[in-house]
Design a protein around this motif. Structure first.
Motif, short mmCIF file in Angstrom:
data_model
loop_
_atom_site.label_atom_id
_atom_site.label_comp_id
_atom_site.label_asym_id
_atom_site.label_seq_id
_atom_site.Cartn_x
_atom_site.Cartn_y
_atom_site.Cartn_z
N ILE A 78 43.17 29.17 49.90
CA ILE A 78 42.74 30.30 49.07
C ILE A 78 41.23 30.30 48.91
O ILE A 78 40.64 29.29 48.52
N LYS A 79 40.61 31.45 49.16
CA LYS A 79 39.16 31.53 49.00
C LYS A 79 38.78 31.71 47.54
O LYS A 79 37.83 31.10 47.04
N TYR A 80 39.49 32.61 46.82
CA TYR A 80 39.17 32.86 45.41
C TYR A 80 40.44 32.91 44.58
O TYR A 80 41.46 33.45 45.01
N PHE A 81 40.33 32.38 43.38
CA PHE A 81 41.37 32.49 42.36
C PHE A 81 40.82 33.36 41.24
O PHE A 81 39.86 32.97 40.56
N VAL A 82 41.42 34.52 41.06
CA VAL A 82 41.00 35.44 40.00
C VAL A 82 41.98 35.26 38.85
O VAL A 82 43.12 35.74 38.91
N PHE A 83 41.54 34.57 37.80
CA PHE A 83 42.41 34.22 36.69
C PHE A 83 42.10 35.07 35.45
O PHE A 83 40.98 35.56 35.29
N HIS A 84 43.10 35.14 34.56
CA HIS A 84 42.81 35.63 33.21
C HIS A 84 41.83 34.65 32.57
O HIS A 84 41.96 33.44 32.71
N GLN A 85 40.85 35.20 31.86
CA GLN A 85 39.77 34.36 31.31
C GLN A 85 39.84 34.35 29.78
O GLN A 85 39.11 35.06 29.09
N ALA A 86 40.74 33.51 29.25
CA ALA A 86 40.86 33.38 27.81
C ALA A 86 39.58 32.81 27.21
O ALA A 86 39.16 33.21 26.12
N SER A 87 38.98 31.88 27.92
CA SER A 87 37.71 31.26 27.52
C SER A 87 37.31 30.34 28.66
O SER A 87 38.11 30.06 29.57
N GLN A 88 36.09 29.83 28.61
CA GLN A 88 35.68 28.90 29.68
C GLN A 88 36.43 27.58 29.61
O GLN A 88 36.80 27.03 30.65
N PRO A 89 36.69 26.99 28.42
CA PRO A 89 37.51 25.77 28.39
C PRO A 89 38.89 25.99 28.99
O PRO A 89 39.43 25.10 29.65
N PHE A 90 39.47 27.17 28.78
CA PHE A 90 40.77 27.50 29.38
C PHE A 90 40.67 27.46 30.91
O PHE A 90 41.49 26.85 31.59
N LEU A 91 39.65 28.11 31.45
CA LEU A 91 39.47 28.14 32.90
C LEU A 91 39.21 26.74 33.47
O LEU A 91 39.74 26.38 34.52
N GLN A 92 38.41 25.97 32.77
CA GLN A 92 38.13 24.61 33.23
C GLN A 92 39.40 23.76 33.27
O GLN A 92 39.59 22.94 34.18
N ALA A 93 40.28 23.98 32.27
CA ALA A 93 41.53 23.24 32.24
C ALA A 93 42.45 23.66 33.40
O ALA A 93 43.13 22.81 34.00
N VAL A 94 42.47 24.95 33.73
CA VAL A 94 43.27 25.43 34.86
C VAL A 94 42.73 24.86 36.17
O VAL A 94 43.49 24.44 37.04
#
Length: 364
Positions: A285-301
């Motif tokens: 996968i080149k890009y993962f476009v995620f829901h962005q609840a917050s940056q800590p959320f994204l970092q955890a994912v």
């Protein structure tokens, strides 16, 4: 029959509100007899949430013209997506809208949106928290694959700023409710995004030879009755009364701990199950476009999936959590960047406040 992305559009209000500006506004309503720790801290927002500013459609002071409501934002994004696709609004077989901040609950505001853009065909909205847009995308894909629809317009929007104008109720609230309102005001921002879908083989003005095909989707829900976000009053279980209004029970209530625990796990689950269905790994996968609840959320994912940071586009530092608008806004920005090439694989994934989750694999 495969479904193809024919056009993308997004809209963000012009008004930029920094953490300092938001904190100054919010703290005006915190009673002086309560601890200073209850006041909004702009540095805490940036450091703990990774959000530095957000776009708002209404003035914090309530002096805006009040024109840009939820369906207005979606209308602007839809117009851009239709223009990008070369599909006329009267050719739309179905309009599917996702929002957590509708202008009103009856009638369905999607009908107003359809009328605003002169869209034909069926129209309906969905309330599935932050998973609303991915749910509607999956429904649209099914409609096209089954032959029930030819062109489908999917919109997602968020308009939280009108709720800020009710913060004067803080004077009668206890500390716990003030903490909730402080977090909600810090997290969210306004915006909208849209995508036009159609069957593969459809000719358009700007698509050239690119495929932009939805390869596979995956969705589900885990409704355990312990949601991270809720509104207590206004439904049949707690009808509106003078007391519920006075106590602020019609405002968002939040518990962020489950978001950084179960929310992360369910989003990762949606991604891994999707990739398993198509025999792909995260390395493909080149890009993962995620829901962005917050940056800590994204970092955890990112840690949970063990994927490189550069494969996850982030804009919540500039826009806040735009809920159902996040996926289409981010995908539109990614498309405009020129960094997507034919054959690139992109995963879209989101998790919602009732623990709905969904994902889609797109081959560019």
């Amino acid at each position: 029959m495969e479904t193809k992305i024919l056009g993308l559009g997004s809209y963000l209000p012009e008004q930029i509100v920094t953490n300092d500006e938001l904190s100054g506004f919010f703290n005006r309503f915190v009673p002086e007899n309560l601890p200073l720790a209850l006041r909004m801290n702009p540095r805490w927002i940036g450091r703990r949430l990774g959000i530095n500013q957000r776009r708002l459609s209404c003035s914090l002071a309530g002096t805006g013209n009040g024109i840009e409501h939820d369906t207005t934002l979606a209308e602007y994004a839809a117009d851009l997506a239709l223009e990008d696709s070369g599909v006329g609004s009267n050719e739309i077989s179905a309009l599917l809208h996702a929002t957590a901040t509708p202008e009103r609950y009856a009638p369905d505001p999607t009908c107003k949106l359809a009328d605003s853009i002169w869209a034909g065909g069926a129209s309906f909205g969905i309330v599935a928290g932050c998973a609303g847009f991915i749910y509607q995308l999956i429904v649209a894909d099914a409609l096209i694959q089954s032959g029930k629809a030819q062109y489908v317009l999917v919109t997602g929007s968020n308009c939280i700023s009108p709720y800020f104008q009710t913060l004067s109720h803080l004077g009668g609230m206890d500390a716990e409710h003030i903490k909730n309102d402080r977090l909600a005001a810090s997290l969210f921002g306004d915006g909208a995004g849209a995508v036009v879908l159609g069957p593969v083989g459809t000719v358009g003005t700007i698509r050239g030879t690119r495929k932009k095909v939805i390869v596979e989707t995956f969705w589900g829900a885990w409704g355990d009755g312990n949601p991270p976000v809720w509104i207590e009053a206004g439904g049949s279980s707690m009808p509106t009364t003078e007391k519920t209004v006075r106590e602020g029970r019609h405002c968002f209530r939040m518990n962020m701990s489950p978001v950084l625990d179960r929310g992360v796990s369910l989003l990762a689950w949606a991604v891994t199950q999707l990739l398993r269905k198509v025999g792909k790994s995260v390395e493909d996968i080149k890009y993962f476009v995620f829901h962005q609840a917050s940056q800590p959320f994204l970092q955890a994912v990112i840690r949970e999936l063990n994927i490189p940071r550069h494969s996850v586009p982030i804009n919540c530092d500039r826009y806040g959590n735009t809920v159902n608008a996040t996926l289409p806004i981010t995908l539109h920005e990614l498309a405009k960047s020129g960094d997507l090439h034919r054959g690139d694989l992109i995963v879209l994934a989101a998790v919602g406040d009732g623990w709905q989750y969904g994902s889609a694999l797109v081959e560019w």
